[in-house]
Design a protein around this motif. Structure first.
Motif, PDB file in Angstrom:
ATOM      1  N   GLU A  51     -10.897  -1.039  -5.061  1.00 47.48           N
ATOM      2  CA  GLU A  51     -10.212  -2.162  -4.427  1.00 47.48           C
ATOM      3  C   GLU A  51     -10.884  -3.468  -4.827  1.00 47.48           C
ATOM      4  O   GLU A  51     -12.111  -3.571  -4.841  1.00 47.48           O
ATOM      5  N   ALA A  78       0.821  -1.210   0.000  1.00 47.27           N
ATOM      6  CA  ALA A  78       0.000   0.000   0.000  1.00 47.27           C
ATOM      7  C   ALA A  78       0.855   1.259   0.000  1.00 47.27           C
ATOM      8  O   ALA A  78       0.524   2.258  -0.660  1.00 47.27           O
ATOM      9  N   ILE A 115      -6.149  -1.215  -6.291  1.00 48.49           N
ATOM     10  CA  ILE A 115      -5.344  -1.963  -5.319  1.00 48.49           C
ATOM     11  C   ILE A 115      -6.044  -3.297  -5.092  1.00 48.49           C
ATOM     12  O   ILE A 115      -7.252  -3.343  -4.866  1.00 48.49           O
ATOM     13  N   PHE A 168      -4.204  -2.345   3.780  1.00 46.17           N
ATOM     14  CA  PHE A 168      -4.298  -1.264   2.785  1.00 46.17           C
ATOM     15  C   PHE A 168      -4.904  -0.015   3.420  1.00 46.17           C
ATOM     16  O   PHE A 168      -4.394   1.094   3.277  1.00 46.17           O
ATOM     17  N   TRP A 185       2.050   1.782  -3.439  1.00 47.27           N
ATOM     18  CA  TRP A 185       0.918   2.208  -4.256  1.00 47.27           C
ATOM     19  C   TRP A 185       0.615   3.690  -4.024  1.00 47.27           C
ATOM     20  O   TRP A 185       0.412   4.447  -4.971  1.00 47.27           O
TER      21      TRP A 185
END
Length: 334
Positions: A174, A159, A234, A191, A162
């Protein structure tokens, strides 16, 4: 430095049975009692180790089974691999077969955190020790060991990467794994722990895609229709992320969208290499799959179970900068 700030916060029915019925255990079968009361402490290696994975169509689970099988044979055991594909009924059938084949140990990637408890209890009742890999069950004291990736740590490093590649802003979606697997929620929580610190990152949609590439593609298509301006995806695993990449490509929108994965599977590594995936988080499946067999062997020979039942293995962030250090499926040389 935002990276330091975030990391500090984080710190606080037998369709795929593969020849199971063809193999019967040799010396030290699991049906024999021992001083430990569950098949351990025979003093010598030998017999059948049954390995049960999820779905070998996924390279992650195939590696899990292949590594465990090779390790068992290297230590002097017969070995057989079966697959439940996330179905507890199939898992139960595979456990029954392992028992009837007098397995000396079972290496199991459980199908369901709650639903697999009965299967482990059944093996215990037959004096066959069970060693869990990749996923946990929601009851301690049944398996001799539960060996998993450090999913919270892996989610955190993924995360943060990202967030950095998203430049800390943008709408995103997500993709969530199978809800029956505790890893799905652990990764999603990881995350959120990072992303929630950046108010300009806005989640506009979340869908369960059950670790599956096709579902990842289809769910991403639906989410894009409702949210055409997404800048990031993600994902709880690589297969779902690769499905998202396919959907973005089909829509002509992959360029400029940051897609992050989790597993380190070969297709994801290739996607990182060619710039389609921002990163993947490598799970050390080859390490803990082998370790489970080593622990089973020790228990069979000595009757000694690991002092710590639940053990986690740290993940590794794979980006374009270090992807060349991947030396094989789920193998990193750095």
């Amino acid at each position: 430095m935002v990276r330091k700030k975030a990391l500090a916060a984080i710190a606080a029915t037998g369709a795929l049975v593969l020849a199971l019925t063809a193999c019967a255990g040799g010396a030290g079968s699991g049906s024999e009692s021992s001083d430990s009361g569950d098949g351990g402490g025979s003093g010598e290696a030998g017999g059948l180790i049954t390995i049960i994975v999820n779905d070998p169509a996924n390279p992650y689970w195939k590696t899990e089974g292949d590594v465990a099988e090779a390790a068992a044979k290297e230590l002097g055991y017969d070995a057989v691999v079966g697959a439940h594909k996330g179905d507890t009924n199939t898992e139960n059938t595979l456990i029954d077969t392992a028992i009837s084949n007098n397995s000396v140990a079972i290496i199991l990637d459980p199908a369901n955190a709650d639903g697999s408890i009965a299967a482990v209890k059944k093996a215990n009742a037959a004096n066959i020790p069970v060693f869990l890999v990749n996923a946990e069950i929601n009851e301690s004291g049944l398996a001799k060991a539960q060996l998993v990736s450090n999913n919270a740590q892996g989610a955190a490093i993924g995360a943060q990467e990202w967030v950095t590649q998203m430049a800390e802003a943008g709408n995103y979606i997500e993709l969530f794994g199978a809800p029956s697997d505790n890893n799905a929620q652990t990764r999603s929580n990881g995350f959120s722990t990072v992303i929630s610190q950046y108010p300009d990152l806005v989640e506009v949609g979340e869908e369960v895609a059950n670790w599956d590439r096709t579902e990842g593609r289809n769910k991403t298509q639906a989410l894009m229709q409702a949210n055409p301006d997404i800048k990031g995806v993600i994902s709880g695993n690589d297969e779902m992320a690769l499905g998202a990449i396919a959907a973005l490509k089909e829509a002509g929108k992959l360029e400029g969208v940051i897609v992050g994965g989790f597993d380190g599977n070969p297709d994801a590594v290739e996607a990182v290499t060619n710039g389609e995936m921002a990163y993947t988080v490598l799970q050390p499946v080859a390490v803990f799959s082998k370790e489970a067999v080593v622990l089973a062997d020790e228990f069979i020979r000595t009757g000694k179970a690991p002092e710590t039942e639940k053990q986690s293995f740290d993940c590794i962030l794979i980006t374009k900068e270090n992807v060349a250090q991947m030396t094989g499926p789920f193998t990193y040389s750095g």
